[in-house]
Write a protein that holds these residues in place. Structure first.
Motif, PDB file in Angstrom:
ATOM      1  N   ALA A 126       0.834  -1.209   0.000  1.00 46.85           N
ATOM      2  CA  ALA A 126       0.000   0.000   0.000  1.00 46.85           C
ATOM      3  C   ALA A 126       0.868   1.257   0.000  1.00 46.85           C
ATOM      4  O   ALA A 126       0.602   2.220  -0.734  1.00 46.85           O
ATOM      5  N   ILE A 127       1.924   1.235   0.813  1.00 47.79           N
ATOM      6  CA  ILE A 127       2.843   2.384   0.867  1.00 47.79           C
ATOM      7  C   ILE A 127       3.585   2.531  -0.467  1.00 47.79           C
ATOM      8  O   ILE A 127       3.788   3.648  -0.953  1.00 47.79           O
ATOM      9  N   ALA A 128       3.961   1.401  -1.068  1.00 46.32           N
ATOM     10  CA  ALA A 128       4.627   1.446  -2.386  1.00 46.32           C
ATOM     11  C   ALA A 128       3.715   2.087  -3.435  1.00 46.32           C
ATOM     12  O   ALA A 128       4.163   2.894  -4.257  1.00 46.32           O
ATOM     13  N   ILE A 129       2.413   1.751  -3.397  1.00 50.18           N
ATOM     14  CA  ILE A 129       1.446   2.341  -4.343  1.00 50.18           C
ATOM     15  C   ILE A 129       1.317   3.838  -4.080  1.00 50.18           C
ATOM     16  O   ILE A 129       1.305   4.645  -5.017  1.00 50.18           O
ATOM     17  N   ALA A 130       1.246   4.222  -2.796  1.00 51.51           N
ATOM     18  CA  ALA A 130       1.155   5.653  -2.442  1.00 51.51           C
ATOM     19  C   ALA A 130       2.364   6.421  -2.974  1.00 51.51           C
ATOM     20  O   ALA A 130       2.228   7.497  -3.568  1.00 51.51           O
ATOM     21  N   ASN A 131       3.553   5.860  -2.775  1.00 54.28           N
ATOM     22  CA  ASN A 131       4.779   6.514  -3.260  1.00 54.28           C
ATOM     23  C   ASN A 131       4.766   6.663  -4.781  1.00 54.28           C
ATOM     24  O   ASN A 131       5.183   7.692  -5.322  1.00 54.28           O
ATOM     25  N   ALA A 132       4.276   5.617  -5.476  1.00 59.73           N
ATOM     26  CA  ALA A 132       4.217   5.664  -6.949  1.00 59.73           C
ATOM     27  C   ALA A 132       3.211   6.710  -7.432  1.00 59.73           C
ATOM     28  O   ALA A 132       3.437   7.391  -8.438  1.00 59.73           O
ATOM     29  N   LEU A 133       2.091   6.841  -6.711  1.00 60.89           N
ATOM     30  CA  LEU A 133       1.092   7.868  -7.053  1.00 60.89           C
ATOM     31  C   LEU A 133       1.693   9.267  -6.902  1.00 60.89           C
ATOM     32  O   LEU A 133       1.531  10.121  -7.781  1.00 60.89           O
ATOM     33  N   LYS A 164       4.837  10.033  -6.999  1.00 60.04           N
ATOM     34  CA  LYS A 164       5.903  10.198  -7.997  1.00 60.04           C
ATOM     35  C   LYS A 164       5.311  10.566  -9.362  1.00 60.04           C
ATOM     36  O   LYS A 164       5.856  11.399 -10.083  1.00 60.04           O
ATOM     37  N   ALA A 165       4.178   9.952  -9.693  1.00 55.50           N
ATOM     38  CA  ALA A 165       3.534  10.217 -10.987  1.00 55.50           C
ATOM     39  C   ALA A 165       2.862  11.592 -10.994  1.00 55.50           C
ATOM     40  O   ALA A 165       2.805  12.257 -12.032  1.00 55.50           O
ATOM     41  N   ASP A 166       2.346  12.018  -9.837  1.00 56.79           N
ATOM     42  CA  ASP A 166       1.660  13.319  -9.740  1.00 56.79           C
ATOM     43  C   ASP A 166       1.782  13.797  -8.303  1.00 56.79           C
ATOM     44  O   ASP A 166       1.052  13.357  -7.418  1.00 56.79           O
ATOM     45  N   ASN A 167       2.726  14.729  -8.068  1.00 54.79           N
ATOM     46  CA  ASN A 167       2.993  15.114  -6.676  1.00 54.79           C
ATOM     47  C   ASN A 167       1.921  16.009  -6.066  1.00 54.79           C
ATOM     48  O   ASN A 167       1.994  16.371  -4.896  1.00 54.79           O
ATOM     49  N   THR A 168       0.893  16.361  -6.859  1.00 60.93           N
ATOM     50  CA  THR A 168      -0.213  17.140  -6.288  1.00 60.93           C
ATOM     51  C   THR A 168      -1.290  16.231  -5.672  1.00 60.93           C
ATOM     52  O   THR A 168      -2.200  16.712  -5.003  1.00 60.93           O
ATOM     53  N   VAL A 169      -1.197  14.926  -5.919  1.00 61.65           N
ATOM     54  CA  VAL A 169      -2.192  13.982  -5.390  1.00 61.65           C
ATOM     55  C   VAL A 169      -2.157  13.994  -3.855  1.00 61.65           C
ATOM     56  O   VAL A 169      -1.087  13.961  -3.244  1.00 61.65           O
ATOM     57  N   GLU A 170      -3.344  14.065  -3.261  1.00 61.06           N
ATOM     58  CA  GLU A 170      -3.457  13.966  -1.801  1.00 61.06           C
ATOM     59  C   GLU A 170      -3.883  12.544  -1.445  1.00 61.06           C
ATOM     60  O   GLU A 170      -4.827  12.008  -2.029  1.00 61.06           O
ATOM     61  N   ILE A 171      -3.179  11.943  -0.482  1.00 58.05           N
ATOM     62  CA  ILE A 171      -3.441  10.540  -0.128  1.00 58.05           C
ATOM     63  C   ILE A 171      -3.789  10.438   1.354  1.00 58.05           C
ATOM     64  O   ILE A 171      -3.125  11.034   2.201  1.00 58.05           O
ATOM     65  N   LEU A 172      -4.851   9.686   1.624  1.00 57.56           N
ATOM     66  CA  LEU A 172      -5.233   9.385   3.001  1.00 57.56           C
ATOM     67  C   LEU A 172      -5.366   7.873   3.141  1.00 57.56           C
ATOM     68  O   LEU A 172      -6.018   7.226   2.327  1.00 57.56           O
ATOM     69  N   PHE A 173      -4.714   7.324   4.159  1.00 53.20           N
ATOM     70  CA  PHE A 173      -4.866   5.899   4.456  1.00 53.20           C
ATOM     71  C   PHE A 173      -6.002   5.715   5.456  1.00 53.20           C
ATOM     72  O   PHE A 173      -6.222   6.571   6.321  1.00 53.20           O
ATOM     73  N   VAL A 174      -6.700   4.596   5.331  1.00 57.88           N
ATOM     74  CA  VAL A 174      -7.691   4.205   6.339  1.00 57.88           C
ATOM     75  C   VAL A 174      -7.354   2.787   6.781  1.00 57.88           C
ATOM     76  O   VAL A 174      -7.213   1.889   5.944  1.00 57.88           O
ATOM     77  N   GLY A 175      -7.190   2.608   8.090  1.00 56.21           N
ATOM     78  CA  GLY A 175      -6.814   1.294   8.620  1.00 56.21           C
ATOM     79  C   GLY A 175      -7.712   0.892   9.776  1.00 56.21           C
ATOM     80  O   GLY A 175      -8.730   1.522  10.043  1.00 56.21           O
ATOM     81  N   ALA A 176      -7.316  -0.169  10.467  1.00 54.16           N
ATOM     82  CA  ALA A 176      -8.059  -0.649  11.636  1.00 54.16           C
ATOM     83  C   ALA A 176      -7.302  -0.242  12.893  1.00 54.16           C
ATOM     84  O   ALA A 176      -6.100  -0.462  12.996  1.00 54.16           O
ATOM     85  N   MET A 224      -1.068  -2.768  12.910  1.00 56.37           N
ATOM     86  CA  MET A 224       0.265  -2.195  12.689  1.00 56.37           C
ATOM     87  C   MET A 224       0.297  -1.056  11.678  1.00 56.37           C
ATOM     88  O   MET A 224       1.216  -0.236  11.693  1.00 56.37           O
ATOM     89  N   GLU A 225      -0.747  -0.929  10.827  1.00 55.76           N
ATOM     90  CA  GLU A 225      -0.762   0.191   9.885  1.00 55.76           C
ATOM     91  C   GLU A 225      -0.812   1.547  10.597  1.00 55.76           C
ATOM     92  O   GLU A 225      -0.331   2.549  10.074  1.00 55.76           O
ATOM     93  N   MET A 226      -1.404   1.574  11.817  1.00 55.57           N
ATOM     94  CA  MET A 226      -1.521   2.838  12.550  1.00 55.57           C
ATOM     95  C   MET A 226      -0.147   3.378  12.940  1.00 55.57           C
ATOM     96  O   MET A 226       0.023   4.566  13.195  1.00 55.57           O
ATOM     97  N   PRO A 232       2.185   6.330   9.299  1.00 58.44           N
ATOM     98  CA  PRO A 232       2.783   7.630   9.657  1.00 58.44           C
ATOM     99  C   PRO A 232       4.302   7.649   9.543  1.00 58.44           C
ATOM    100  O   PRO A 232       4.889   8.660   9.170  1.00 58.44           O
ATOM    101  N   GLN A 233       4.937   6.497   9.855  1.00 62.05           N
ATOM    102  CA  GLN A 233       6.403   6.419   9.705  1.00 62.05           C
ATOM    103  C   GLN A 233       6.824   6.649   8.256  1.00 62.05           C
ATOM    104  O   GLN A 233       7.921   7.127   7.990  1.00 62.05           O
ATOM    105  N   ALA A 234       5.936   6.265   7.324  1.00 64.17           N
ATOM    106  CA  ALA A 234       6.229   6.450   5.898  1.00 64.17           C
ATOM    107  C   ALA A 234       5.844   7.851   5.412  1.00 64.17           C
ATOM    108  O   ALA A 234       6.019   8.173   4.235  1.00 64.17           O
ATOM    109  N   GLY A 235       5.294   8.668   6.320  1.00 64.83           N
ATOM    110  CA  GLY A 235       4.995  10.059   5.982  1.00 64.83           C
ATOM    111  C   GLY A 235       3.583  10.331   5.499  1.00 64.83           C
ATOM    112  O   GLY A 235       3.319  11.383   4.906  1.00 64.83           O
ATOM    113  N   TYR A 236       2.656   9.407   5.751  1.00 60.58           N
ATOM    114  CA  TYR A 236       1.269   9.586   5.300  1.00 60.58           C
ATOM    115  C   TYR A 236       0.313   9.658   6.479  1.00 60.58           C
ATOM    116  O   TYR A 236       0.562   9.079   7.538  1.00 60.58           O
TER     117      TYR A 236
END
Length: 364
Positions: free
Chosen positions: A19-26, A28-40, A44-46, A50-54
């Motif tokens: 998921a983080i790899a996909i976020a980074n690729a998004l 990279k392709a368009d740095n104006t994209v805003e990304i929000l993760f939703v987890g449980a 461990m995603e919580m 955030p450690q990955a900067g999202y």
């Protein structure tokens, strides 16, 4: 106006890191994209996202407990609560697209997006699709899969074979010097190094085999990087205490160093572990988790064994065979070379880019 994308899911590293790899690729392709993760909440995603900067929002949700039916009494209430939380998140963030990577939180987020007519994407990493992904796939805009023959789970016209996204630091393992990686773990150059990794929660059968065989392995001239997982971590750390040439921890954050240091890897056979191991070109001994849905880890491992791209020991035989198989492989340079060549031929390094490009193409 900037595009907004929600990435939902988690629970294990096998869902979170792609998921983080996909976020980074998004980005990279368009740095104006805003990304929000939703987890449980509590998963461990919580911590990892955030450690990955999202940014990440947590849902009060849990999966169906097969071992204790009584624990499922609160499930309907949690599901209703999670849908209300998702509605609030959507109202505030207003996403243009949603992608689910598996895990409890994928379901309410993608279901809500589909009900609102927002483009939704599913990433299925395994060769056997999970039940919630199969349900979500029927109404998804696109379903990204790792392998062929997935039409038994998803509508053929929605399937796109991309492979599994691998973290950029894993793709770039070749740039990490082996000496530097060994120093990172306080291990010696010139000794064969075995990486043992059973996933974020750990693999009891592998850990017990290593615990019983520590002296045999070190007497054979091997040094170990032993990632035990969280379950029973203290027991395994105590077993390795004061033993030279054994580095032990419940989690390895810097996996690029672990892979760079390793000559041989012992691993479960989850889809994401396999994707990474193909990219890093290491001789691997798989011990598949036997209780995965449809026993798909055994299927995953056998696919590589058939191609002479890996070795496999059954979980039930781990205690008897893992240590002797490691030592035999460590002493057989020809076999190591053959396994390396064959596993590297299966590597996919641009799955994250393919997924990001397809999502952006759909919403632009």
């Amino acid at each position: 106006m900037a595009k907004r994308i929600i990435i939902a899911g988690g629970g294990t590293g096998g869902h979170i890191f792609p998921a983080i790899a996909i976020a980074n690729a998004l980005k990279k392709a368009d740095n104006t994209v805003e990304i929000l993760f939703v987890g449980a909440k509590g998963k461990m995603e919580m911590e990892k996202v955030p450690q990955a900067g999202y940014k990440i929002e947590g849902l009060d949700i849990a999966g169906f407990n097969r071992s204790s039916l009584i624990k499922n009494i609160s499930l309907p209430a949690k599901l209703v609560k999670s849908f209300l939380q998702v509605r609030r998140i959507f109202k505030k963030f207003v996403p243009n697209a949603v992608i689910g990577v598996g895990g409890y939180s994928s379901f309410p987020v993608l279901r809500f997006a589909q009900a609102k007519g927002i483009p939704s994407f599913v990433h299925e990493s395994n060769s056997f699709a999970g039940k919630s992904n199969m349900l979500l796939g029927k109404k998804a805009t696109k379903v990204f899969v790792a392998s062929d023959n997935m039409q038994q789970f998803f509508p053929q016209e929605k399937i796109m074979i991309t492979g599994n996204p691998v973290r950029p630091d894993i793709v770039n393992v070749a740039t990490v010097a082996k000496e530097e990686a060994l120093r990172f773990f306080n291990l010696q150059p010139g000794k064969k190094t075995v990486l043992i990794v059973g996933g974020s929660l750990g693999a009891r059968s592998i850990n017990e085999a290593i615990e019983n065989g520590l002296i045999e392995l070190t007497n054979a001239g091997l040094q170990l990087i032993w990632q035990t997982g969280k379950t029973g971590a203290q027991r395994w750390e105590d077993a390795a205490a004061k033993k030279e040439n054994v580095w032990v921890s419940d989690f390895i954050k810097e996996m690029q160093y672990a892979y760079a240091a390793a000559d041989i890897v012992v691993s479960r056979a989850g889809a994401m572990a396999i994707a990474e191991l193909c990219v890093v070109r290491k001789p691997v001994l798989f011990v598949p988790y036997p209780f995965a849905a449809e026993d798909h880890q055994t299927v995953n491992a056998q696919n590589l064994v058939k191609k002479d791209a890996a070795l496999m020991v059954k979980d039930s035989e781990a205690k008897e065979k893992v240590v002797s198989t490691i030592i035999a492989l460590a002493n057989d340079e020809t076999k190591q070379t053959k396994l390396k060549e064959n596993i590297s031929a299966l590597a996919v390094t641009d799955a994250d880019k393919k997924i990001a490009d397809e999502i952006l193409k759909t919403i632009n």
